[in-house]
Design a protein around this motif. Structure first.
Motif, mmCIF file in Angstrom:
data_model
loop_
_atom_site.group_PDB
_atom_site.id
_atom_site.type_symbol
_atom_site.label_atom_id
_atom_site.label_comp_id
_atom_site.label_asym_id
_atom_site.label_seq_id
_atom_site.Cartn_x
_atom_site.Cartn_y
_atom_site.Cartn_z
ATOM 1 N N ASN A 123 -8.333 0.957 -4.833
ATOM 2 C CA ASN A 123 -8.788 1.003 -3.434
ATOM 3 C C ASN A 123 -8.371 2.296 -2.738
ATOM 4 O OD1 ASN A 123 -10.082 0.042 -1.110
ATOM 5 N ND2 ASN A 123 -8.229 -0.984 -0.372
ATOM 6 N N VAL A 124 -8.611 3.426 -3.377
ATOM 7 C CA VAL A 124 -8.261 4.723 -2.797
ATOM 8 C C VAL A 124 -9.294 5.107 -1.739
ATOM 9 C CG1 VAL A 124 -7.866 7.166 -3.268
ATOM 10 C CG2 VAL A 124 -7.185 5.444 -4.952
ATOM 11 N N ARG A 125 -8.832 5.526 -0.587
ATOM 12 C CA ARG A 125 -9.759 6.003 0.450
ATOM 13 C C ARG A 125 -9.085 7.098 1.275
ATOM 14 N NH1 ARG A 125 -6.517 1.292 0.826
ATOM 15 N NH2 ARG A 125 -6.169 0.705 2.991
ATOM 16 N N ARG A 126 -9.891 8.038 1.728
ATOM 17 C CA ARG A 126 -9.383 9.164 2.511
ATOM 18 C C ARG A 126 -9.156 8.729 3.959
ATOM 19 N NH1 ARG A 126 -12.279 15.159 2.952
ATOM 20 N NH2 ARG A 126 -11.077 15.920 4.752
ATOM 21 N N LEU A 127 -8.039 9.181 4.539
ATOM 22 C CA LEU A 127 -7.690 8.802 5.906
ATOM 23 C C LEU A 127 -7.951 9.912 6.910
ATOM 24 C CD1 LEU A 127 -6.399 6.765 7.885
ATOM 25 C CD2 LEU A 127 -4.160 7.702 7.233
ATOM 26 N N GLU B 159 0.840 -1.202 0.000
ATOM 27 C CA GLU B 159 0.000 0.000 0.000
ATOM 28 C C GLU B 159 0.871 1.247 0.000
ATOM 29 O OE1 GLU B 159 -4.155 -0.428 2.049
ATOM 30 O OE2 GLU B 159 -2.614 -1.039 3.479
ATOM 31 N N LEU B 160 0.244 2.355 -0.359
ATOM 32 C CA LEU B 160 0.873 3.668 -0.318
ATOM 33 C C LEU B 160 -0.043 4.634 0.413
ATOM 34 C CD1 LEU B 160 2.032 3.756 -4.017
ATOM 35 C CD2 LEU B 160 3.605 4.049 -2.096
ATOM 36 N N VAL B 161 0.542 5.507 1.183
ATOM 37 C CA VAL B 161 -0.174 6.639 1.747
ATOM 38 C C VAL B 161 0.362 7.876 1.046
ATOM 39 C CG1 VAL B 161 1.470 6.907 3.667
ATOM 40 C CG2 VAL B 161 -0.859 7.798 3.901
ATOM 41 N N PHE B 162 -0.504 8.858 0.794
ATOM 42 C CA PHE B 162 -0.072 10.026 0.028
ATOM 43 C C PHE B 162 -0.910 11.242 0.379
ATOM 44 C CE2 PHE B 162 -3.365 7.959 -2.409
ATOM 45 C CZ PHE B 162 -4.075 8.971 -3.047
ATOM 46 N N THR B 163 -0.474 12.395 -0.127
ATOM 47 C CA THR B 163 -1.184 13.651 0.067
ATOM 48 C C THR B 163 -1.942 14.009 -1.198
ATOM 49 O OG1 THR B 163 0.543 14.446 1.555
ATOM 50 C CG2 THR B 163 -0.921 16.107 0.632
ATOM 51 N N SER B 164 -3.177 14.490 -1.039
ATOM 52 C CA SER B 164 -3.961 14.952 -2.184
ATOM 53 C C SER B 164 -4.848 16.116 -1.759
ATOM 54 C CB SER B 164 -4.844 13.815 -2.715
ATOM 55 O OG SER B 164 -5.635 14.271 -3.803
ATOM 56 N N ASP B 165 -5.058 17.044 -2.705
ATOM 57 C CA ASP B 165 -5.985 18.148 -2.434
ATOM 58 C C ASP B 165 -7.306 17.940 -3.173
ATOM 59 O OD1 ASP B 165 -5.336 18.693 -5.067
ATOM 60 O OD2 ASP B 165 -4.982 20.832 -4.740
ATOM 61 N N ARG B 166 -7.612 16.709 -3.541
ATOM 62 C CA ARG B 166 -8.826 16.410 -4.292
ATOM 63 C C ARG B 166 -10.099 16.732 -3.519
ATOM 64 N NH1 ARG B 166 -8.184 10.181 -5.440
ATOM 65 N NH2 ARG B 166 -6.099 10.947 -5.951
#
Length: 446
Positions: free
Chosen positions: A337-341, A315-322
């Motif tokens: 499987n993208v989900r906001r944390l 898995e990867l954790v990342f930053t997004s301004d979406r």
């Protein structure tokens, strides 16, 4: 690239808030991180000067230098509770290589482990060598359970102490210590920013690059041989390069049009995750370091960057301004499987996955609009703010044992690098030179 991401990157470069930095991590985690773990009481009975000249580094004798480094390593390990033997009436110094009667007295007062040793410098003025013997007494067995001899040039005296400390940690935990780990970071050199590497405690800094422009966002390879980073050859070209520490040899891994930033190697070293704007928007990509095949991982109108791998590499954790402002998201390594944390606060960025995978560190903006280091579990159920006080805190990176973090902060005015325990205790500044030190990244264990 979205306007918001452009603004964020400009902010990073201007004030040092490099929230786009994330941590690579290895799959190591000691039981000493459990809340109920009881530290092992350990006393240092001294490092005797067995002969030879005083330390060439100055007025402190060799044994005192080694003892000072060893005690600091033991204290930072969080495996041991350092006991001042003299304060409990135990005589120290001039000890032999067998258990001393004073040891039993210390054991009766709860000291479980006593270490001591002797050190000396040869009389060869042209090429002096240091010899150090280290011993370990275990109160539970009432016997000496370990003895090590170290030899080398006077320049590696601190390394001898670090090695002894790491072997103590390994003996009592079965896992590597952190005393011989390194920290790479960015330091301001005139109008440029160059890469440096130093010991984990801030000593023996060494410059890696000398381009005279911008080298940013360093991350270690799993084998500690290489560092990947973003190299700004000029204001319009940003490559992702890799440098070999032993030789200084350098390669360009990514040279796409636009921004190529925030690189992170997978735990097995087979994939490089990074952000690029070469297709217009800041998106995440994965480069197979063996075949050079590249895969786009995100497709969104928002800007995505700062990937950090889970210890498993799945898995990867990342930053997004979406979702508006920057928030932390998770996804599988293939982009599914993208989900906001994160949902608390309007600014959460620069995620760094812990070595065991049970925490993710990141930069959060507090209700007081202060940029601090926070921790959150990957399921989002638990969140804590780790740092407080003045200044901007950013760029968290985990130690390979999962018990410490390093980060940069402007708490003292200019950006400097600090270490803190994962429970928020024992904050320690580890850089004191230069006008701006930032973006630290902790190496894997040796």
């Amino acid at each position: 690239m979205t306007f918001r991401i452009v603004v964020f990157i400009s902010l990073c470069l201007s004030v040092g808030l490099a929230w786009i930095i994330e941590s690579g991590a290895t799959d190591v985690f000691l039981e000493a991180t459990r809340p109920d773990f009881q530290k092992i009481p350990l006393g240092v009975a001294g490092i005797d000067n067995s002969g030879g000249a005083d330390s060439p580094a100055g007025r402190i004798r060799l044994g005192n230098r080694i003892e000072e480094v060893l005690k600091a390593d033991v204290r930072r390990s969080q495996v041991f509770s350092l006991i001042d033997l003299t304060s409990i009436g135990i005589k120290v110094g001039s000890l032999g290589a067998v258990p001393d009667p004073e040891f039993k007295k210390a054991a009766e007062q709860g000291v479980s482990v006593i270490v001591w040793g002797k050190a000396g410098i040869t009389n060869d003025a042209k090429d002096p060598d240091v010899n150090m013997d280290g011993y370990v007494y275990d109160a539970g067995n009432d016997e000496m359970v370990g003895g090590k001899r170290y030899a080398g040039a006077t320049s590696v005296v601190r390394l001898m102490a670090h090695r002894f400390a790491d072997e103590l940690v390994f003996r009592y935990t079965g896992e590597p210590g952190i005393a011989r780990t390194k920290i790479a970071y960015v330091s301001e050199q005139g109008s440029a920013r160059e890469l440096f590497v130093m010991d984990y405690d801030g000593y023996d800094a060494r410059q890696l690059t000398a381009d005279g422009f911008l080298n940013l966002m360093p991350k270690w390879s799993p084998d500690r041989r290489f560092i990947v980073f973003t190299s700004y050859r000029n204001r319009n070209t940003q490559n992702i390069d890799m440098i070999e520490l032993a030789t200084g040899k350098r390669w360009t891994l990514v040279s796409l049009s636009g921004l190529n930033i925030t690189p992170a190697l997978s735990p097995d070293g087979n994939f490089l995750a990074f952000a690029s704007s070469h297709e217009g928007n800041s998106e995440l990509y994965s480069l197979d370091t063996r075949t050079k095949a590249m895969q786009r991982l995100t497709v969104h109108v928002g800007g995505d960057l700062s990937p950090s791998w889970s210890p498993s590499g799945r898995e990867l954790v990342f930053t997004s301004d979406r979702s508006g402002g920057p928030q932390i998201f998770l996804m599988s390594m293939d982009g599914t499987n993208v989900r906001r944390l994160t949902f608390e606060g309007d600014y959460n960025a620069a995620p760094a996955w812990s070595p065991r995978g049970n925490w993710i560190a990141y930069v959060c903006r507090s209700p007081k609009k202060e940029y601090k280091i926070c921790l959150i579990t990957p399921d989002g159920q638990k969140r804590v703010q780790l740092t407080s006080g003045p200044g901007v805190d950013d760029s968290p990176s985990w130690s390979p044992d999962g018990r410490h973090l390093v980060f940069s902060s402007t708490a003292g005015g200019k950006s400097q690098i600090y270490m803190i325990n994962a429970d928020g205790k024992d904050l320690e500044r580890i850089t004191f030179t230069g006008t701006h030190n930032s973006a630290p990244t902790w190496s894997p264990a040796s």
